[in-house]
Write a protein that holds these residues in place. Structure first.
Motif, short mmCIF file in Angstrom:
data_model
loop_
_atom_site.label_atom_id
_atom_site.label_comp_id
_atom_site.label_asym_id
_atom_site.label_seq_id
_atom_site.Cartn_x
_atom_site.Cartn_y
_atom_site.Cartn_z
N LYS A 53 0.85 -1.20 0.00
CA LYS A 53 0.00 0.00 0.00
C LYS A 53 0.88 1.24 0.00
O LYS A 53 0.87 2.03 0.94
CB LYS A 53 -0.95 -0.04 1.21
N LEU A 66 0.28 -0.26 10.50
CA LEU A 66 -0.44 0.64 9.59
C LEU A 66 0.49 1.70 9.00
O LEU A 66 1.24 2.34 9.73
CB LEU A 66 -1.57 1.31 10.38
N VAL A 67 0.44 1.86 7.69
CA VAL A 67 1.13 2.98 7.04
C VAL A 67 0.08 3.75 6.26
O VAL A 67 -0.55 3.20 5.35
CB VAL A 67 2.24 2.49 6.07
N ILE A 68 -0.13 5.02 6.61
CA ILE A 68 -1.17 5.80 5.93
C ILE A 68 -0.61 7.13 5.45
O ILE A 68 0.28 7.71 6.07
CB ILE A 68 -2.41 6.03 6.82
N ALA A 69 -1.15 7.60 4.34
CA ALA A 69 -0.70 8.84 3.72
C ALA A 69 -1.88 9.80 3.55
O ALA A 69 -3.00 9.48 3.93
CB ALA A 69 -0.08 8.55 2.36
N GLN A 70 -1.58 10.92 2.97
CA GLN A 70 -2.52 12.04 2.74
C GLN A 70 -2.74 12.79 4.06
O GLN A 70 -3.40 12.28 4.98
CB GLN A 70 -3.86 11.54 2.15
N MET A 73 -6.10 12.80 5.83
CA MET A 73 -6.51 11.47 6.29
C MET A 73 -5.69 11.03 7.50
O MET A 73 -6.22 10.39 8.42
CB MET A 73 -6.39 10.45 5.16
N LEU A 93 -16.38 13.87 11.04
CA LEU A 93 -16.55 14.18 9.61
C LEU A 93 -16.47 15.68 9.37
O LEU A 93 -15.89 16.13 8.38
CB LEU A 93 -17.90 13.64 9.11
N HIS A 96 -12.93 16.69 9.43
CA HIS A 96 -12.23 16.18 8.23
C HIS A 96 -12.59 17.03 7.01
O HIS A 96 -11.72 17.37 6.20
CB HIS A 96 -12.62 14.71 8.03
N LEU A 100 -9.91 19.02 4.74
CA LEU A 100 -9.79 18.82 3.29
C LEU A 100 -9.89 20.15 2.55
O LEU A 100 -9.24 20.35 1.51
CB LEU A 100 -10.85 17.83 2.80
N MET B 73 -14.42 12.57 0.84
CA MET B 73 -15.02 12.29 2.15
C MET B 73 -16.44 11.77 2.00
O MET B 73 -16.87 10.88 2.73
CB MET B 73 -15.00 13.54 3.02
N HIS B 76 -16.09 8.20 1.10
CA HIS B 76 -15.61 7.46 2.27
C HIS B 76 -16.78 7.13 3.20
O HIS B 76 -16.88 6.02 3.74
CB HIS B 76 -14.58 8.34 2.99
N GLU B 89 -11.78 -0.89 9.16
CA GLU B 89 -11.14 0.42 9.12
C GLU B 89 -9.91 0.48 8.21
O GLU B 89 -9.76 1.41 7.42
CB GLU B 89 -10.76 0.89 10.54
N ALA B 90 -9.01 -0.48 8.33
CA ALA B 90 -7.77 -0.41 7.54
C ALA B 90 -8.07 -0.43 6.05
O ALA B 90 -7.47 0.33 5.27
CB ALA B 90 -6.83 -1.56 7.92
N LEU B 93 -9.53 2.95 5.03
CA LEU B 93 -8.50 4.00 4.97
C LEU B 93 -7.70 3.89 3.68
O LEU B 93 -7.37 4.90 3.06
CB LEU B 93 -7.56 3.89 6.18
N TRP B 94 -7.40 2.68 3.29
CA TRP B 94 -6.61 2.50 2.07
C TRP B 94 -7.38 3.01 0.84
O TRP B 94 -6.83 3.68 -0.03
CB TRP B 94 -6.19 1.03 1.93
N HIS B 96 -9.72 5.31 0.93
CA HIS B 96 -9.81 6.78 1.08
C HIS B 96 -8.50 7.44 0.65
O HIS B 96 -8.50 8.46 -0.05
CB HIS B 96 -10.13 7.10 2.54
N GLN B 97 -7.41 6.81 1.03
CA GLN B 97 -6.09 7.36 0.63
C GLN B 97 -5.96 7.39 -0.89
O GLN B 97 -5.49 8.39 -1.47
CB GLN B 97 -5.00 6.50 1.26
N LEU B 100 -8.18 10.19 -2.29
CA LEU B 100 -7.59 11.52 -2.08
C LEU B 100 -6.48 11.79 -3.10
O LEU B 100 -6.28 12.92 -3.54
CB LEU B 100 -7.07 11.65 -0.65
#
Lengths: 228, 228
Positions: A53, A66-70, A73, A93, A96, A100, B73, B76, B89-90, B93-94, B96-97, B100
């Motif tokens: 991912k 977990l590795v998340i970007a943006q 987010m 929400l 968020h 955004l 959003m 999402h 959730e994971a 999130l992926w 949504h990422q 975005l």
């Protein structure tokens, strides 16, 4: 939980919005790319085919597996864990959505000095920058400021307020004359900026070497010709 | 649940990413601004001081008491309810990422014909558009296509795959020569486009009058001079 933040080591940029939240919360985190071999680790996560991912660009955050970007987010996920956002869905929400919109605003700030190509130098797109910055100062900036000034805010500080502090601080750096002229119309945003920067952990951070100074490689840049 | 979508009535634009999800799911929805007095209702939600959580811009979605904005959003929140995203959730999130990142990409498509000011006509920013479009075709577009081509996808279609279909369709409209040249490098994205458009409800939608045609007021526009 020790968080790992991955972002370019020499600018505030988008990473700063996450640094502010981590610092304000007193969270345990590592700013990976500012450590020895940190850039290699960051590039590996972006480029390796073994990473399923992959993020498209920094910043990104590692929290355990977990590795998340943006940016927006990351804050959406992180802030409730840091006490900088409520846990109820409707409230999350709304934060968020605001973040955004701040992200959209930030792209427009960036594009005042890079309207043609992020891969070219500012000096190679200067006439275009003059035009784009004029539109930004006269149209887009007041539109965003009006919007955020008029929104009602509760007493609690969330990550959105930290981000609005950063927007005001950055805009003052990049467009000092414009902001002096505009700020009397936005007393709530100015007061919010002052209130946020006095929060004890944030004040300590802003005075520390961990806070990278605004500079001419970041998103907020001071080119006097773009400020009128 | 009957959803109300608020978006400009004469373009696909950002609203189309939400329309595709609603249509593919066979959801009960109203495209408010395309109905009589719908534009007034949309402007009221954006401008009235009595609306506490005003959106900055369309699209936005009303679902009962909730009014939410920002395309990514909205998706999402909406997609798990439509069966177009998992609930874990994971995984959410992926998706949504990725969405975005698609949103960032779409801004860059828009800016090929509006690099200076969204409030000016294309004709008033044509030299700048030629430069920006050249960089987009040569640098940014392949970078995004490379990124999405290389990501692993499961068998299930989520809203992200619907959005990738829309990106391919829009890019083919706006940059036909460029896409003919580039597409052989992106067989997975091309196959995904074809697979999505054959989904029964989506195929029916695309053939209906509800699908607004690509046109010269939208985000994807065909200016031959920007296509080389």
């Amino acid at each position: 939980m020790r968080y790992e933040l991955y972002y370019w080591p020499s600018i505030q940029g988008r990473g700063e919005f996450i640094r502010l939240a981590l610092e304000d919360a007193g969270a345990d985190y590592v700013d990976v790319a500012r450590r020895p071999k940190g850039m290699q680790a960051m590039m590996h996560l972006m480029q390796s085919r073994s990473v399923k991912k992959r993020p498209f660009a920094p910043p990104f955050l590692r929290a355990g597996e977990l590795v998340i970007a943006q940016t927006a987010m990351i804050l959406h996920w992180l802030a409730p864990r840091l006490g900088l956002a409520p846990k109820a869905e409707a409230a999350r929400l709304w934060l968020h959505q605001q973040q955004l919109t701040i992200a959209d605003w930030l792209v427009e700030v960036h594009d005042t000095h890079h309207p043609i190509a992020s891969g070219l130098y500012y000096e190679d797109q200067k006439p275009e920058s003059l035009r784009r910055a004029q539109d930004f100062r006269g149209e887009r900036l007041p539109k965003y400021l009006d919007y955020f000034e008029r929104l009602e805010r509760g007493k609690n500080i969330s990550y959105v307020e930290l981000s609005l502090f950063q927007m005001t601080a950055g805009l003052r750096y990049a467009f000092p004359l414009t902001m002096v002229a505009l700020e009397p119309r936005y007393p709530k945003l100015v007061a919010l900026h002052d209130r946020v920067m006095q929060r004890p952990r944030l004040a300590a951070y802003l005075a520390s070497k961990r806070r990278i100074a605004f500079n001419q490689q970041g998103i907020f840049r001071r080119y006097p010709e773009l400020d009128r």
